[in-house]
Design an enzyme around this catalytic site. Structure first.
Site, PDB file in Angstrom:
ATOM      1  N   GLY A  37       0.816  -1.223   0.000  1.00 50.18           N
ATOM      2  CA  GLY A  37       0.000   0.000   0.000  1.00 50.18           C
ATOM      3  C   GLY A  37       0.842   1.263   0.000  1.00 50.18           C
ATOM      4  N   HIS A  38       2.086   1.147   0.431  1.00 53.20           N
ATOM      5  CA  HIS A  38       2.912   2.353   0.630  1.00 53.20           C
ATOM      6  C   HIS A  38       4.225   2.174  -0.107  1.00 53.20           C
ATOM      7  CE1 HIS A  38       5.184   5.499   2.777  1.00 53.20           C
ATOM      8  NE2 HIS A  38       4.021   5.991   3.153  1.00 53.20           N
ATOM      9  N   PHE A  39       4.296   2.389  -1.434  1.00 51.51           N
ATOM     10  CA  PHE A  39       3.181   2.684  -2.306  1.00 51.51           C
ATOM     11  C   PHE A  39       3.187   1.630  -3.411  1.00 51.51           C
ATOM     12  CE2 PHE A  39       4.543   6.803  -0.591  1.00 51.51           C
ATOM     13  CZ  PHE A  39       3.359   7.300  -0.096  1.00 51.51           C
ATOM     14  N   ILE A  44       8.256   2.192  -0.123  1.00 51.32           N
ATOM     15  CA  ILE A  44       9.163   2.859   0.829  1.00 51.32           C
ATOM     16  C   ILE A  44       8.572   2.727   2.239  1.00 51.32           C
ATOM     17  CG2 ILE A  44      10.264   4.508  -0.734  1.00 51.32           C
ATOM     18  CD1 ILE A  44       8.290   6.642   0.268  1.00 51.32           C
TER      19      ILE A  44
END
Lengths: 155, 93
Positions: A37-39, A44
């Site tokens: 999800g990140h990203f 990261i």
């Protein structure tokens, strides 16, 4: 490090009771749902996780000083800075230095280092409370022992 | 030389952004000045540093919780200053 379980400390590498200093290693995993999800396509480590690494370094410093008899709880953060994006697989070092030993609370200057440079800093206040349950105390002591704090902590 | 109260009032004003003129010796830190527990930690941190003492916040809280002391004994500023003077005197004894 197991991001999903908020286990940020792989090893405690140094504890200096006199200086009020502690150093840990945190190995960022190569894979984690966090990075999905990140990203998407650009993984990261979230800044909040970097803060949590500094929080853990500070907590371990307090526990090393009190012989793991009090549970450090994150209470306040000031002057937080994040200077670099951290990718999966990075090995980080974090330090905590005691700024103030208060009654029932402690304040630290914490930092994360990568390739010899400080890439994140924060001033962290933690409240030091009695463990709410014996089971939690035992589990925290197990984790601290596993990270190598056991033989360093002062009673 | 500044009095204990002047120093305490200065720290409270700076830490909690409360106008200095509102801070009087009779003021109650919580009821009158609206200082919460987190702000109070910052104040204690600053006072510990200024006076070179360790304000025994844990034992004060315990005494209040167990009914052995009243909140006013520690949180009305003139009383807080008296406690600080005692701690400074004990340190210098």
């Amino acid at each position: 490090m197991r991001l999903e379980y908020f286990e940020m400390v792989d090893s405690v590498d140094e504890f200096d009771a006199e200086r009020g200093h502690l150093r840990i290693t945190s190995r960022v995993p190569t894979e984690s749902p966090v990075f999905e999800g990140h990203f998407p396509t650009y993984p990261i480590l979230p800044g909040v996780m970097l803060l949590e690494i500094m929080n853990h370094a500070s907590g371990y410093l307090h526990m090393a000083r009190n012989g793991v008899t009090r549970l450090p709880l994150f209470t306040a953060v000031k002057k937080a800075k994040f200077r670099k994006f951290i990718s999966p697989g990075t090995v980080l070092e974090a330090t905590a230095d005691l700024l103030h030993d208060g009654s029932g609370f402690g304040v630290t200057n914490a930092a994360i280092h990568f390739e010899g440079k400080s890439i994140a800093e924060a001033e962290i206040t933690m409240t030091l409370v009695k463990f709410p349950t014996e089971e939690l105390a035992a589990e925290v002591r197990r984790r601290a022992e596993r990270a190598g704090l056991g033989h360093m902590a002062s009673a | 030389m500044s009095s204990t109260f002047d120093i305490v009032a200065g720290v409270i004003s700076e830490t909690s952004e409360i106008p200095r003129e509102k801070i009087t010796p009779e003021a109650h830190a919580i009821d009158d000045l609206g200082i919460d527990s987190l702000d109070f930690l910052d104040i204690v941190f600053a006072l510990d540093k200024k006076f070179g003492i360790k304000i025994p916040l844990e034992s004060w809280t315990e005494e209040v919780n167990q009914g052995r002391a009243k909140v006013e004994d520690y949180f009305v500023l003139k009383n807080l200053c008296a406690r600080i003077d005692e701690l400074v005197a004990a340190k210098n004894a």
